[in-house]
Design a protein around this motif. Structure first.
Motif, PDB file in Angstrom:
ATOM      1  N   LEU A   1      28.044  47.936  38.187  1.00 26.86           N
ATOM      2  CA  LEU A   1      28.345  48.956  39.191  1.00 26.86           C
ATOM      3  C   LEU A   1      28.973  48.321  40.430  1.00 26.86           C
ATOM      4  CD1 LEU A   1      28.197  51.895  40.145  1.00 26.86           C
ATOM      5  CD2 LEU A   1      25.923  51.386  41.033  1.00 26.86           C
TER       6      LEU A   1
ATOM      7  N   LEU B   1      24.544  63.379  32.993  1.00 24.79           N
ATOM      8  CA  LEU B   1      24.245  62.477  34.096  1.00 24.79           C
ATOM      9  C   LEU B   1      24.202  61.037  33.609  1.00 24.79           C
ATOM     10  CD1 LEU B   1      21.374  64.601  35.681  1.00 24.79           C
ATOM     11  CD2 LEU B   1      23.725  64.405  36.485  1.00 24.79           C
ATOM     12  N   PRO B   2      24.487  60.086  34.482  1.00 23.12           N
ATOM     13  CA  PRO B   2      24.411  58.681  34.070  1.00 23.12           C
ATOM     14  C   PRO B   2      22.999  58.342  33.596  1.00 23.12           C
ATOM     15  CG  PRO B   2      25.382  58.887  36.260  1.00 23.12           C
ATOM     16  CD  PRO B   2      24.883  60.233  35.872  1.00 23.12           C
TER      17      PRO B   2
ATOM     18  N   ARG C   1      21.489  55.471  33.679  1.00 25.87           N
ATOM     19  CA  ARG C   1      20.810  54.490  34.525  1.00 25.87           C
ATOM     20  C   ARG C   1      20.938  54.860  35.991  1.00 25.87           C
ATOM     21  NH1 ARG C   1      23.121  48.824  32.753  1.00 25.87           N
ATOM     22  NH2 ARG C   1      25.026  49.990  32.687  1.00 25.87           N
ATOM     23  N   ARG C   2      19.970  54.411  36.765  1.00 24.56           N
ATOM     24  CA  ARG C   2      20.017  54.598  38.210  1.00 24.56           C
ATOM     25  C   ARG C   2      19.908  53.237  38.867  1.00 24.56           C
ATOM     26  NH1 ARG C   2      18.232  59.907  40.225  1.00 24.56           N
ATOM     27  NH2 ARG C   2      18.210  61.289  38.454  1.00 24.56           N
ATOM     28  N   GLY C   3      20.333  53.150  40.088  1.00 23.15           N
ATOM     29  CA  GLY C   3      20.215  51.904  40.817  1.00 23.15           C
ATOM     30  C   GLY C   3      21.467  51.055  40.692  1.00 23.15           C
ATOM     31  N   LEU C   4      21.438  49.928  41.390  1.00 23.23           N
ATOM     32  CA  LEU C   4      22.573  49.014  41.407  1.00 23.23           C
ATOM     33  C   LEU C   4      22.414  47.936  40.354  1.00 23.23           C
ATOM     34  CD1 LEU C   4      22.931  48.446  45.258  1.00 23.23           C
ATOM     35  CD2 LEU C   4      24.281  49.956  43.820  1.00 23.23           C
ATOM     36  N   ASP C   5      23.510  47.603  39.711  1.00 22.03           N
ATOM     37  CA  ASP C   5      23.532  46.459  38.813  1.00 22.03           C
ATOM     38  C   ASP C   5      24.887  45.775  38.978  1.00 22.03           C
ATOM     39  OD1 ASP C   5      25.314  48.078  37.430  1.00 22.03           O
ATOM     40  OD2 ASP C   5      24.060  48.304  35.667  1.00 22.03           O
TER      41      ASP C   5
END
Length: 153
Positions: free
Chosen positions: A88, A78-79, A81-85
């Motif tokens: 991405l 799984l990646p 990191r989570r969330g937007l950056d």
């Protein structure tokens, strides 16, 4: 055995792209051309393909992630990191612009290579160059962020 299963899954995916029309750049561009709605020329059939893909993915992730590990691997990949950056969002924007201009995205590009289409070949080359460039830039960023070790350490 694992490689055979991977091949069969890839084959099934490719067949799905062919049957759904996602490997046809003209159909994709007709779907993405929202201005064609007023003219009655818009092809909305790919909405059903996308809804089906979202439903299968949503259900599949729920089922697979309940298991302690995948059937053919030692752990879930799984990646981190989570969330937007920025990376991405920039990647999604580049993908969207490329898809909108060419009517091709990575999966269908490989299916279209089977036709020997010059457009698909050019797209695949550009995609591979872009991937190599992104990897090189990411490696440079990591190297630049890593403090140099002193000789006394």
């Amino acid at each position: 055995m694992t490689i055979l299963i991977q091949f069969l899954v890839g084959l099934l995916f490719g067949l799905g792209l062919l049957l759904s029309g996602l490997s046809n750049p003209a159909k994709v561009l007709n779907f993405l051309d929202l201005a064609a709605i007023d003219k009655g020329a818009w092809d909305g059939s790919l909405i059903f393909v996308m809804i089906g893909a979202i439903a299968v993915t949503f259900t599949g992730f729920r089922l697979v992630l309940r298991r302690p590990r995948p059937i053919l691997a030692s752990s879930h990949l799984l990646p981190p990191r989570r969330g937007l950056d920025r990376r991405l969002v920039a990647g999604a924007a580049i993908f969207g612009v490329g898809w909108g201009l060419a009517g091709i995205c990575p999966g269908p590009a490989f299916v279209d290579l089977g036709y020997g289409s010059a457009k698909a070949i050019l797209f695949a080359i550009a995609m591979l160059v872009g991937m190599a460039t992104a990897r090189t830039l990411a490696a440079r960023r990591v190297t630049a962020a890593t403090p140099a070790l002193s000789n006394g350490a």
